[in-house]
Scaffold this motif. Structure first.
Motif, PDB file in Angstrom:
ATOM      1  N   VAL A  18     -38.609  40.868  55.241  1.00 41.85           N
ATOM      2  CA  VAL A  18     -40.048  40.568  55.208  1.00 41.85           C
ATOM      3  C   VAL A  18     -40.553  40.487  53.770  1.00 41.85           C
ATOM      4  O   VAL A  18     -41.266  39.539  53.392  1.00 41.85           O
ATOM      5  N   ILE A  19     -40.187  41.453  52.947  1.00 41.06           N
ATOM      6  CA  ILE A  19     -40.662  41.486  51.558  1.00 41.06           C
ATOM      7  C   ILE A  19     -40.106  40.312  50.756  1.00 41.06           C
ATOM      8  O   ILE A  19     -40.830  39.676  49.970  1.00 41.06           O
ATOM      9  N   LEU A  20     -38.823  39.985  50.953  1.00 45.15           N
ATOM     10  CA  LEU A  20     -38.234  38.845  50.248  1.00 45.15           C
ATOM     11  C   LEU A  20     -38.911  37.539  50.665  1.00 45.15           C
ATOM     12  O   LEU A  20     -39.182  36.672  49.823  1.00 45.15           O
ATOM     13  N   GLY A  21     -39.209  37.414  51.963  1.00 43.45           N
ATOM     14  CA  GLY A  21     -39.927  36.232  52.438  1.00 43.45           C
ATOM     15  C   GLY A  21     -41.311  36.130  51.826  1.00 43.45           C
ATOM     16  O   GLY A  21     -41.751  35.039  51.431  1.00 43.45           O
ATOM     17  N   LEU A 197     -41.448  38.816  62.607  1.00 46.19           N
ATOM     18  CA  LEU A 197     -40.323  37.954  62.951  1.00 46.19           C
ATOM     19  C   LEU A 197     -40.765  36.507  63.137  1.00 46.19           C
ATOM     20  O   LEU A 197     -39.997  35.576  62.887  1.00 46.19           O
ATOM     21  N   PHE A 198     -42.001  36.323  63.557  1.00 40.93           N
ATOM     22  CA  PHE A 198     -42.540  34.977  63.751  1.00 40.93           C
ATOM     23  C   PHE A 198     -43.178  34.423  62.477  1.00 40.93           C
ATOM     24  O   PHE A 198     -42.938  33.278  62.089  1.00 40.93           O
ATOM     25  N   VAL A 199     -43.995  35.241  61.809  1.00 38.55           N
ATOM     26  CA  VAL A 199     -44.808  34.748  60.704  1.00 38.55           C
ATOM     27  C   VAL A 199     -44.003  34.536  59.419  1.00 38.55           C
ATOM     28  O   VAL A 199     -44.284  33.608  58.663  1.00 38.55           O
ATOM     29  N   THR A 200     -43.000  35.352  59.160  1.00 41.11           N
ATOM     30  CA  THR A 200     -42.240  35.195  57.917  1.00 41.11           C
ATOM     31  C   THR A 200     -41.544  33.831  57.834  1.00 41.11           C
ATOM     32  O   THR A 200     -41.702  33.122  56.826  1.00 41.11           O
ATOM     33  N   GLU A 222     -50.067  38.372  56.765  1.00 44.10           N
ATOM     34  CA  GLU A 222     -48.803  39.106  56.775  1.00 44.10           C
ATOM     35  C   GLU A 222     -48.816  40.259  55.780  1.00 44.10           C
ATOM     36  O   GLU A 222     -48.349  41.368  56.081  1.00 44.10           O
ATOM     37  N   ALA A 223     -49.361  40.022  54.582  1.00 41.93           N
ATOM     38  CA  ALA A 223     -49.403  41.079  53.570  1.00 41.93           C
ATOM     39  C   ALA A 223     -50.293  42.242  54.020  1.00 41.93           C
ATOM     40  O   ALA A 223     -49.950  43.414  53.821  1.00 41.93           O
ATOM     41  N   LEU A 224     -51.434  41.929  54.647  1.00 41.40           N
ATOM     42  CA  LEU A 224     -52.324  42.988  55.131  1.00 41.40           C
ATOM     43  C   LEU A 224     -51.653  43.828  56.204  1.00 41.40           C
ATOM     44  O   LEU A 224     -51.752  45.064  56.198  1.00 41.40           O
ATOM     45  N   LEU A 225     -50.960  43.167  57.140  1.00 46.97           N
ATOM     46  CA  LEU A 225     -50.279  43.923  58.186  1.00 46.97           C
ATOM     47  C   LEU A 225     -49.170  44.772  57.597  1.00 46.97           C
ATOM     48  O   LEU A 225     -48.950  45.907  58.031  1.00 46.97           O
ATOM     49  N   LEU A 226     -48.472  44.263  56.589  1.00 46.82           N
ATOM     50  CA  LEU A 226     -47.416  45.042  55.946  1.00 46.82           C
ATOM     51  C   LEU A 226     -47.988  46.298  55.301  1.00 46.82           C
ATOM     52  O   LEU A 226     -47.400  47.383  55.403  1.00 46.82           O
TER      53      LEU A 226
END
Length: 238
Positions: A18-21, A197-200, A222-226
């Motif tokens: 996720v972070i690499l994406g 899994l979907f958004v990245t 995605e960043a906010l959810l992370l």
């Protein structure tokens, strides 16, 4: 391997993916955003969809921006291309013309390299095509992120990064699913994993295609959810 170790390994693989994406997507979209506000002249509203630029380049690399112009008028016509490419604190303009027979295609290209790097990390370009009435005038733009490395093509780094991102993401997701068959997990945790899994991969695709406004929206979500997931994990960590 103990359940706790398996769970930690699965989370580590998944989280790294996720972070690499996010990192890859963020650099590509950052270059597009910088280009959007770089100040290139606005010449046409129709989008030049055939414009192609590299997403990443090394500091010592030379590459090309390309566009395809086809004479679909049914008669000979002269077409023109005006291109602007960044240089430190300015841009360089280049104008070219070519006479095309009916149905003929012009594969236009222009070289970019280290001399075009501006704002430290970016090469920015805009391309405007005209001629061959009633074919509409078109314009497109793109940004290249200049990586802090030498001797390796930037697009190779992008491909390797994208493959590694997907491999980590789906391997970690598969491992998480196996662990969750033996260990209870909240519905919120399953939902968050499914979202990443979907958004990245979606974010990578949007950035790759140059759909930067959609990409920025998805990237922010995605960043906010992370951040939320990370804070929740810290609050409930033993």
């Amino acid at each position: 391997m103990k359940m706790t170790s398996r769970y930690g390994l699965a989370l580590g693989l998944f989280g790294t993916g996720v972070i690499l994406g996010l990192l890859l997507t963020g650099m590509i979209l950052w270059a597009y955003a910088e280009t959007a506000y770089y100040g290139f002249p606005h010449m046409a509203d129709a989008h030049l969809t055939s414009l192609r630029c590299p997403h990443f380049m090394a500091q010592d690399e030379h590459a090309t921006i390309q566009a395809t112009i086809t004479n679909t008028t049914g008669h000979p016509a002269t077409f023109g291309v005006i291109s602007w490419v960044s240089v430190p604190l300015a841009w360089e303009r280049q104008t070219e013309h070519k006479h095309l027979a009916a149905g003929e295609t012009w594969h236009w290209s222009r070289e970019i390299g280290p001399a075009n790097r501006d704002l430290r990390y970016f090469i920015m370009a805009s391309v405007y095509t005209f001629g061959g009435y009633p074919i509409p005038q078109k314009q497109g733009w793109c940004g290249v992120f200049v990586l802090p490395l030498r001797g390796l093509r930037g697009e190779i780094v992008l491909w390797l990064g994208a493959v590694l991102t997907l491999a980590l993401l789906f391997t970690g997701g598969w491992q998480l699913r196996r662990v969750w068959q033996e260990r209870r997990v909240s519905a919120a945790g399953r939902w968050a994993a499914g979202f990443f899994l979907f958004v990245t991969p979606l974010n990578l695709a949007l950035a790759w295609l140059g759909l930067w406004m959609l990409g920025v929206g998805a990237l922010v979500a995605e960043a906010l959810l992370l951040v939320i997931v990370g804070l929740s994990w810290l609050m409930h960590a033993p």
